[in-house]
Structure formats: structure tokens, C-alpha cells
Design a protein around this motif. Structure first.
Motif, PDB file in Angstrom:
ATOM      1  N   GLN A   4       0.869  -1.182   0.000  1.00 15.03           N
ATOM      2  CA  GLN A   4       0.000   0.000   0.000  1.00 15.03           C
ATOM      3  C   GLN A   4       0.900   1.223   0.000  1.00 15.03           C
ATOM      4  OE1 GLN A   4      -3.096  -0.131   2.996  1.00 15.03           O
ATOM      5  NE2 GLN A   4      -3.516   2.072   2.849  1.00 15.03           N
ATOM      6  N   SER A  32       0.345   4.554   0.268  1.00 15.88           N
ATOM      7  CA  SER A  32       0.131   5.647   1.220  1.00 15.88           C
ATOM      8  C   SER A  32      -1.157   5.390   1.973  1.00 15.88           C
ATOM      9  CB  SER A  32       0.036   6.970   0.455  1.00 15.88           C
ATOM     10  OG  SER A  32      -1.180   6.995  -0.265  1.00 15.88           O
ATOM     11  N   PRO A  33      -1.410   6.148   3.044  1.00  9.91           N
ATOM     12  CA  PRO A  33      -2.645   5.929   3.806  1.00  9.91           C
ATOM     13  C   PRO A  33      -3.895   6.085   2.943  1.00  9.91           C
ATOM     14  CG  PRO A  33      -1.173   7.416   5.003  1.00  9.91           C
ATOM     15  CD  PRO A  33      -0.560   7.190   3.668  1.00  9.91           C
ATOM     16  N   GLU A  34      -3.834   6.943   1.956  1.00  7.93           N
ATOM     17  CA  GLU A  34      -5.031   7.222   1.153  1.00  7.93           C
ATOM     18  C   GLU A  34      -5.270   6.163   0.091  1.00  7.93           C
ATOM     19  OE1 GLU A  34      -2.509   9.623   1.456  1.00  7.93           O
ATOM     20  OE2 GLU A  34      -3.464  10.469   3.243  1.00  7.93           O
ATOM     21  N   GLU A  35      -4.177   5.655  -0.504  1.00  9.61           N
ATOM     22  CA  GLU A  35      -4.357   4.725  -1.617  1.00  9.61           C
ATOM     23  C   GLU A  35      -4.796   3.347  -1.134  1.00  9.61           C
ATOM     24  OE1 GLU A  35      -1.283   4.779  -4.977  1.00  9.61           O
ATOM     25  OE2 GLU A  35      -0.694   6.424  -3.654  1.00  9.61           O
ATOM     26  N   PRO A  76      -3.987   3.291  11.412  1.00 11.77           N
ATOM     27  CA  PRO A  76      -4.001   3.451   9.956  1.00 11.77           C
ATOM     28  C   PRO A  76      -2.657   3.046   9.330  1.00 11.77           C
ATOM     29  CG  PRO A  76      -3.968   5.591  11.063  1.00 11.77           C
ATOM     30  CD  PRO A  76      -4.158   4.563  12.130  1.00 11.77           C
TER      31      PRO A  76
END
Ligand code: HEM
Ligand code: FES
Lengths: 221, 257
Positions: free
Chosen positions: B10, B12-15, B108
Motif C-alpha cells: 500500500q 500511502s494511507p489514502e491509496e 491506519p
């Protein structure tokens, strides 16, 4: 924050509410079973018990209100905690291996909601007498005849037996979990408290299932 | 040993993330699990690909930094140890290994297998201070503490705050962590003054961070690398109810809210 809001809004307080209301429901179920087992003593005993219950209405209503309150609090707390728990892990594991979680513990909200459905049917069936039109011909306190007429049907007996099995599953975890939630150390009294769930729920289920089963098999008529 | 790894990647946290498979050869059973991941990363670097990000620090089971859910179990198949104490001899030649981050809303993902566990720090902060005597080092035994209480407090103090309890819980509950900290301090005389305030504040912060409740499945105890007992959770439940009953809203200057 007040004691009330601590109890309702925090996870620990909400879970305590769940345990206390659950215990009240268990208390009701035990008393209910004791009364129901009078079916084995014959029509006179059972019908006299049913009539006796209704002889002092203020007490009956006090108990009913307590029971309904416990039921509502239990369901409220259960749904609220389960929804929060769902949100607590937005991304599920691709692979998850549990080591000690029981199936009963994993499915508490499911078994609980099935019990709610059963409770509603059960009220419509034997309290409000809406499901079996032939009950109209029976006298008001002929509970015995009502049970015999109902449980001769494989569908009704089958549904009741399955519902009791669901209750057994729910209490298998519930009655063991209850002690830990109220702060009784499950590890120090391990064998005692862990036996409570399975032993208690099995005995209770055996008692309840005996009723529809005996009627269906024609052992009592 | 030859292995097939399925690793959560993953950016980044957003992706959104996904499992990506890698093949490894010539892994020695004497390697630690994290050394095996180091080898994977060298292989990825040689292929000019991004290495897998994972947390670690002491690599000897004391700092609580390493994490990972390995084949569905927090810290892998060996009980009572952290991921950094796991060795490849726990696996067989040809095994497929699934490697995922500790999953919880309150943890997260920062990147790949690295999660942000500072929600635990905020719970500790919410616990506040302990009124200790400052000044010189107090004399030994100046403050009498029964041996049984000291031993029990020490058992709870063994928690390294890794978060495996959260990772293993079906509700992503932090109860084992919070209860270990609450129990440790509630047992000792130095922490007694803040006893009620502390448990209320820590549970309040735990809820605010988005951890779930305790369903008493005890999966946390089974994965805990320090084998913290769930009797701490029973103790927390007692402490909480007691504190909620004793609390006098806004009358005390040490009240947390
Ligand atoms: C009617 C709908 C019901 C629902 C939706 C429901 C739901 C639940 C849930 C979600 C839990 C907690 C599981 C967890 O912590 O994850 C629970 C626990 C429990 N339930 Fe129920 N339940 C219902 C009916 C009953 C009945 C009829 C009884 C008793 C006869 C009962 C007795 C208990 C007990 C003793 C506990 C254990 C409390 C604890 O974990 O400390 N429940 N229930
Ligand atoms: S790296 Fe420190 S405990 Fe594993």
C-alpha cells in the motif's frame, strides 16, 4: 460525565449494561422454564399456574415492564457495540486464523437477532394467539390444550426446537462472558466460570426442548 | 527453503492496498523472519522495485515496534513471542506465507506493513501523571508494597504496547493493552490517588480512537507476545464500574473533563 452517560456511552459501560440486562433475561428464562415444566404434571396443574400468574395484575405488569426494559436495553447495547466494532476494522484481513474464539462467541449478534425474531413470534403465538385461529374455540386458560394443538405440528415444534438451540448457542458464550464483564476474574476461577456457559445453556435447552418434543412424539396428549 | 510470499502493498494511507506475491529461494531455516524480509527487499532493490516497508527496532522482543499478521496470526504461529523472535524454522520448504499489517481503524497504514500506532500513546497520555515523591531517590522499602501486588503489577507491566491484541481481536479492541496499563498502576500505592480518574480517562480515549469493545473471546491473550492475562480485563471492568460510581462530576479539581 454522569454515571448514566458513562454507562450508556462508553464501551465498558455499555458492555456492563449488556451483561446486567442479559442476566435479567436469564432470570426470566429460568422462571419461565420452571413454570412451563408443569406441562408434565398435567392440564390441571399447568392451567392453574397460568391462571395464578394473572391473579395479581400489578405484580405481573411490574415483571413484564422489567422484562421489556431488560430486553430493549440488551438489544440496544448489542446493536450499538456491534456496529462500533464493525467500524473498528474497515479493511478486513485477507487471511485470519483464530486460536481460541468459539463459534458461539463469533455469532452473538446473529443468534441474538434470531432470538428477537423468535420472541416476537412466540408472543404472537401463545400470548396474543394470532397465529392459530383454532385457539378461539379454547377456554381462556386452557394453555395445556393450546400447547398440545400447536406442537403436534412438525413445523411449530421444529421452529421452537431450533430457536431453543439458538438460545443455547447464545448463552454458551453469554453465561461465561457475563462473569468476566462484571469483573469476576475468568482466569482465577477459570474452570468454574467456563463451565457455567456450556453446562447452564445445555441444561436449560434440554428442559425447554423436552416440551415440544414430548408433545410431538405423543408422550403427552 | 523456497517460499511464496503474499505481502500487503500500500503506497500511502489514502491509496488502496493489495496483496502482491513474491518468490524467494535459498532461505535458511536459521534466519529470523525479519531477516527473510531483508532478503526480499534486497532482491526487490536489485530488480529496481520499491522495497517492502515494515516496522522493527530492537529485534529482540522488547521494544514492541515489530508487528505483522503472519498467516492470519498476529506475530505469527509461535506463541509468546514477537515477530522479530520468529525464525524460518517455524515454516516448511515450499510454504506460502501471507503477510499483512495489524488492521484497525485506530492503526491506519502508513505504508505497506507499517501502521501508525500513536493512538496507544494518546491513551497513555490520557492516563495522566502519577503523584510520585520527587526529589532524591526514596529509600528501598520506604513505601511498603506487598510482594504479591508487586509481582502482579510486574506481570502487567510486561506489556510492550505492540498492538497484537488489537490486531487479533474480532472487534479491533484495545482492552488488553489498556487493562494491562490500568491494572499495573491500580495495584501500586504510587498510583492510587489518580486511580479513578485514570481509568475513566483511558477508557474514554480508547473509545474516542475508534477501538471496538471486548467480546471476551480472549484471542488477545493467545497472541500476546508477553502473555498478558485477560484477568487484567476483568480488573479493568471492576475498576471502571467502581470509578464511574464514585465519580463526582466537576466537584474535584483533578477531574479529567
Ligand atoms: C433478543 C435479542 C438479543 C440480542 C440482539 C442479543 C445480543 C447480544 C450480544 C450482541 C451480546 C454481546 C456479544 C459481545 O459482547 O460481542 C450478548 C450477550 C449476552 N446475551 Fe444477548 N441478545 C439477545 C437476547 C438474549 C436473551 C434472550 C438472553 C437471555 C436469556 C441473552 C443473554 C445474554 C447474556 C447473558 C450475554 C452476556 C453478556 C456478556 O458478554 O457479558 N441475550 N447478547
Ligand atoms: S523489533 Fe523490538 S520487539 Fe520486535
Amino acid at each position: 460525565m454522569s454515571f448514566l452517560s458513562r454507562t450508556v456511552n462508553s464501551s465498558v459501560g455499555c458492555k456492563t449494561l449488556m451483561a446486567v440486562s442479559g442476566l435479567a433475561l436469564v432470570g426470566f428464562i429460568v422462571a419461565h422454564l420452571a413454570g412451563n415444566l408443569l406441562v408434565f404434571a398435567g392440564p390441571t396443574a399447568l392451567n392453574a399456574y397460568a391462571k395464578g400468574l394473572r391473579s395479581y395484575l400489578p405484580l405481573l405488569w411490574a415483571l413484564r415492564i422489567g422484562l421489556i426494559t431488560a430486553f430493549i436495553l440488551h438489544i440496544y447495547a448489542g446493536i450499538r457495540l456491534s456496529r462500533r466494532a464493525q467500524q473498528a476494522r474497515p479493511q478486513a484481513y485477507v487471511k485470519r486464523k483464530t486460536q481460541v474464539t468459539t463459534g458461539a462467541a463469533q455469532t452473538m449478534i446473529l443468534s441474538g437477532l434470531l432470538l428477537l425474531f423468535f420472541a416476537l413470534y412466540h408472543l404472537a403465538h401463545l400470548t396474543f394467539r394470532l397465529t392459530h385461529p383454532q385457539f378461539a374455540a379454547l377456554g381462556e386458560f386452557d394453555v395445556y390444550a393450546m400447547l398440545i394443538a400447536s406442537f403436534q405440528s412438525p413445523w411449530t415444534s421444529g421452529f421452537y426446537i431450533l430457536s431453543i438451540a439458538t438460545l443455547m448457542l447464545h448463552l454458551n458464550h453469554g453465561m461465561a462472558s457475563f462473569f468476566q464483564t462484571l469483573g469476576l476474574d475468568s482466569r482465577r476461577h477459570a474452570s468454574l466460570l467456563f463451565m457455567a456457559g456450556p453446562v447452564f445453556s445445555t441444561l436449560l435447552a434440554a428442559g425447554f426442548i423436552a416440551i415440544p418434543l414430548s408433545i410431538f412424539l405423543g408422550l403427552i396428549a | 527453503m523456497r517460499l511464496v510470499l503474499h505481502v500487503w502493498r500500500q503506497k500511502s494511507p489514502e491509496e488502496a492496498g493489495a496483496m502482491v506475491s513474491y518468490r524467494l529461494k535459498e532461505i535458511s531455516p536459521d534466519m529470523s523472519f525479519l531477516e527473510m524480509l531483508d532478503i526480499l527487499n534486497e532482491q526487490l532493490l536489485a530488480e529496481e522495485k520499491d522495497p517492502v516497508a515494515f516496522d522493527h527496532d530492537c529485534r529482540e522482543g522488547i521494544c514492541g515496534m515489530c508487528s505483522l499478521v503472519i498467516n492470519g496470526q498476529a506475530h505469527g504461529p509461535q506463541s509468546g513471542t514477537t515477530t522479530c523472535q520468529l525464525h524460518m524454522r517455524s515454516f516448511k520448504d515450499g510454504d506460502e506465507i501471507y503477510i499483512e499489517p495489524f488492521r484497525a481503524k485506530a492503526f491506519p497504514v502508513i505504508r505497506d506493513l507499517v501502521t501508525n500506532r500513536s493512538s496507544f500513546d494518546r491513551i497513555i497520555q490520557a492516563g495522566g501523571f502519577v503523584s510520585v515523591r520527587t526529589g532524591g531517590v526514596p529509600d528501598g522499602n520506604a513505601l511498603p508494597i506487598p510482594k504479591t501486588a508487586a509481582d502482579l503489577a510486574m506481570d502487567f507491566a510486561a506489556c510492550i504496547g505492540c498492538g497484537a491484541c488489537v490486531a487479533a481481536c474480532k472487534n479491533a479492541s484495545a482492552m488488553l493493552f489498556v487493562s494491562a496499563k490500568v491494572s499495573q498502576l491500580a495495584l501500586l500505592p504510587q498510583g492510587k490517588v489518580e486511580r479513578e480518574r485514570r481509568v475513566l480517562a483511558m477508557v474514554g480515549q480508547m473509545d474516542q480512537e475508534g477501538f471496538g469493545h471486548c467480546s471476551n473471546t480472549f484471542e488477545c491473550e493467545a497472541v500476546c507476545p508477553k502473555e498478558i492475562s485477560v484477568s487484567s480485563i476483568a480488573r479493568l471492568n471492576r475498576e471502571y464500574t467502581r470509578a464511574a460510581l464514585l465519580e463526582r462530576p466537576s466537584s474535584s479539581p483533578t477531574s479529567s473533563e
